[in-house]
Design a protein around this motif. Structure first.
Motif, short mmCIF file in Angstrom:
data_model
loop_
_atom_site.label_atom_id
_atom_site.label_comp_id
_atom_site.label_asym_id
_atom_site.label_seq_id
_atom_site.Cartn_x
_atom_site.Cartn_y
_atom_site.Cartn_z
N ARG A 145 40.61 29.18 37.27
CA ARG A 145 41.20 30.57 37.36
C ARG A 145 42.02 30.81 38.63
O ARG A 145 42.96 31.65 38.55
CB ARG A 145 39.96 31.58 37.28
CG ARG A 145 39.33 31.68 35.98
CD ARG A 145 38.52 33.03 35.88
NE ARG A 145 37.44 33.08 37.00
CZ ARG A 145 36.42 32.71 36.75
NH1 ARG A 145 35.74 31.90 35.87
NH2 ARG A 145 35.40 32.74 37.86
N GLY A 146 41.42 30.33 39.71
CA GLY A 146 42.41 30.54 40.97
C GLY A 146 43.70 29.63 40.65
O GLY A 146 44.66 30.14 41.49
N VAL A 147 43.78 28.66 40.02
CA VAL A 147 45.12 27.91 39.96
C VAL A 147 46.01 28.45 38.96
O VAL A 147 47.10 28.72 38.90
CB VAL A 147 44.88 26.59 39.72
CG1 VAL A 147 46.06 25.68 39.13
CG2 VAL A 147 44.09 25.76 40.61
N THR A 148 45.27 29.06 37.79
CA THR A 148 46.03 29.66 36.61
C THR A 148 46.48 30.87 36.42
O THR A 148 47.45 31.28 35.96
CB THR A 148 45.41 28.99 35.37
OG1 THR A 148 44.04 29.71 35.44
CG2 THR A 148 45.16 27.45 35.36
N ALA A 149 45.63 31.68 37.19
CA ALA A 149 45.87 33.24 37.13
C ALA A 149 45.78 33.95 38.71
O ALA A 149 45.12 33.46 39.42
CB ALA A 149 44.80 33.88 36.38
N SER A 150 46.61 34.87 38.52
CA SER A 150 46.47 35.69 39.86
C SER A 150 45.95 37.04 39.51
O SER A 150 46.16 37.84 38.68
CB SER A 150 48.31 35.95 40.46
OG SER A 150 48.03 36.55 41.62
N LYS A 151 45.02 37.41 40.30
CA LYS A 151 44.26 38.62 40.42
C LYS A 151 44.53 39.52 41.57
O LYS A 151 43.94 39.30 42.46
CB LYS A 151 42.81 38.55 39.94
CG LYS A 151 41.93 39.79 39.94
CD LYS A 151 40.34 39.49 39.73
CE LYS A 151 39.59 40.69 39.82
NZ LYS A 151 38.32 40.51 39.63
N THR A 152 45.09 40.56 41.53
CA THR A 152 45.76 41.27 42.69
C THR A 152 45.18 42.78 42.50
O THR A 152 44.90 43.29 41.21
CB THR A 152 47.13 41.14 42.80
OG1 THR A 152 47.83 41.79 41.97
CG2 THR A 152 47.74 39.82 43.15
N GLY A 153 45.33 43.47 43.49
CA GLY A 153 44.78 44.98 43.54
C GLY A 153 46.25 45.60 43.34
O GLY A 153 47.34 45.19 43.16
#
Length: 373
Positions: free
Chosen positions: A105-113
Motif C-alpha cells: 500500500r505504501g508503494v501503490t497508494a498515497s494517503k494524505t490528510g
C-alpha cells in the motif's frame, strides 16, 4: 548476485552511487512483483531468508540503464529497511504477510490528510517531522540565505515544520511580521506561495534581497510588502494573484517591548502597555483571519517577559486574544530559547540576578497552533 537474478530488481545508477542516503530508486513494477513473490512463501523462516537477500541486493545494487525509462519510485532507505526488518522479524507468517501488504500500500497508494501532503502509508519515512510538544533545537538552520543577523528573528526550523504539517505545495501562506524573511525563504524552498508584510521599509528591502537570492525552483510567488499588517487589504492583494484566501498564517510578533524595532506608533514593540500590545496584536490577527480558510491554521510564535519583578504570561494572554476571534487551540509547542549574544557574554551576571531576584532565566518560547472554526 543470486538474489539479484532471483528477484530481478533493477536500481538506478544514481542510487548505486548514493546508496548510503535516501531515497532508494527502484522500478515500481519489478518491486511489486518481488513483494508478490514474497507473499507466496509458506513458512516464516523462508520468508525471512528472502527478505535478507532482498536487503542485500538493495544495499549493493547493480547498474541498470533501463531504469531511465521505467516507472520508478523513490523510497526512503530508513523507511524501506525498517519495513523489511519488521516483516523478517514477525512472529507468525500471518503477521509477516500483513506487513507485506502494508508495504505494498505504501508503494501503490498515497494517503494524505486535508492540510498536508504527508503520505500516511509511508508515515515512518517522515522521521524529521516533529510530533512532540517539546522542541530542543541546538542550532538554527543557516543554509542558503538564512541569516541570524536580524534581532528577534526565529529559527527557520519553526516555519519549515509548520509549512510541512499544515500546507500542501502550491498553497498560500501569510506572514504578518516578515523580519528578515525566514518564513518566505522556507515557503519558497518548499513550493508554497507566500505573502509577507513588514512595517519597516529598510527591513522589508533587506528581506526581499534574501528571498531573491534563494533559488525559486518551483516558481512560486514570494512577495514582501511594506505596510501595517493590522490594516493592510489582504483580500485586494490576493486577488491580484487570482486568490481569495490563504491556507496558513504565521505570526512572530515582537514580545511587547523586549526589543524596540522602530519608532513607529504602529509597531507593537511601542505599545504603551501590555493591554495595548494585546489589542494591537488582536487587530493584526483579526485582519489576517479574514482571509484564512475555515478549518486551516494560524501559528503564533511568542514568549513571555518580566516586568518589575513579575513574570508576565504574554504568550498565553496573546493566545487567549486570538482564540476570542473564533479559533480553537490545536497544540502548544514549547521550544528552547537559546541565549542572545548579549546574555551569553553576561551569563554569570544573569545567574546572579536570578538568584538574588528569585526568578528563572527565560529559556523557552511558545508555538501556538490555532484552528479557524
Amino acid at each position: 548476485m543470486y538474489a539479484e537474478k532471483q528477484l530481478n530488481l533493477p536500481i538506478s545508477d544514481e542510487a548505486s552511487l548514493k546508496i548510503a542516503d535516501a531515497p532508494i530508486v527502484v522500478d515500481k513494477t519489478a518491486f511489486l512483483e518481488v513483494l508478490g513473490k514474497l507473499k507466496t512463501n509458506t513458512n516464516q523462516a523462508a520468508l525471512a531468508a528472502a527478505i535478507v537477500a532482498l536487503q542485500q541486493q538493495l544495499s549493493f545494487p547493480a547498474s541498470n540503464d533501463t531504469l531511465d525509462h521505467a516507472d520508478t519510485i523513490e523510497l526512503s532507505k530508513e523507511f524501506l529497511f525498517g519495513e523489511l526488518d519488521q516483516i523478517a522479524k514477525a512472529q507468525t507468517l500471518e503477521r509477516a504477510k500483513y506487513y507485506l501488504e502494508r508495504l505494498e500500500r505504501g508503494v501503490t497508494a498515497s494517503k494524505t490528510g486535508s492540510t498536508n501532503d504527508i503520505n500516511l502509508n509511508q508515515w515512518k519515512a517522515y522521521d524529521d517531522i516533529l510530533t512532540d510538544s517539546l522542541w530542543l533545537i541546538d542550532r538554527r538552520d543557516n543554509t542558503g540565505v538564512h541569516s541570524a543577523g536580524y534581532w528577534g528573528n526565529f529559527v527557520p526550523q519553526i516555519p519549515n515544520q509548520m509549512l510541512r504539517r499544515y500546507t500542501k505545495p502550491g498553497e498560500w501562506v501569510l506572514d504578518t511580521f516578515v523580519g528578515c524573511g525566514t518564513t518566505l525563504i522556507e515557503s519558497q524552498r518548499l513550493g508554497r506561495n507566500a505573502l509577507g508584510i513588514e512595517l519597516q521599509d529598510t527591513v522589508a528591502q533587506r528581506a526581499r534581497e534574501f528571498v531573491t537570492a534563494e533559488p525559486n525552483r518551483q516558481n512560486v510567488v514570494s512577495q514582501i510588502i511594506t505596510a501595517d499588517s493590522a490594516s493592510f487589504d489582504y483580500k485586494a492583494e490576493l486577488e491580484k494573484h487570482g486568490q481569495k484566501s490563504v491556507q496558513l498564517v504565521i505570526m512572530h510578533p515582537p514580545y511587547f517591548d523586549i526589543i524596540k524595532f522602530s519608532d513607529k506608533p504602529q509597531d507593537l514593540s511601542n505599545a504603551a502597555s501590555v493591554e495595548d500590545f494585546l489589542q494591537m496584536l488582536k487587530q493584526v490577527a483579526n485582519n489576517a483571519a479574514a482571509v484564512l480558510d475555515k478549518g486551516r491554521y494560524l501559528v503564533l510564535v511568542i514568549g513571555d517577559k518580566y516586568a518589575k519583578g513579575e513574570w508576565i504570561p504574554l504568550g498565553f494572554q496573546a493566545m487567549n486574544e486570538i482564540m476570542s476571534l473564533g479559533f480553537s487551540l490545536k497544540s502548544i509547542v514549547v521550544k528552547n530559547f537559546e541565549e542572545t549574544a548579549g546574555k551569553r557574554q553576561q551569563k554569570e551576571l544573569w545567574r546572579y540576578r536570578a538568584l538574588v531576584g528569585g526568578f528563572y532565566i527565560f529559556k523557552h518560547e511558545y508555538i501556538f497552533i490555532l484552528k479557524k472554526k
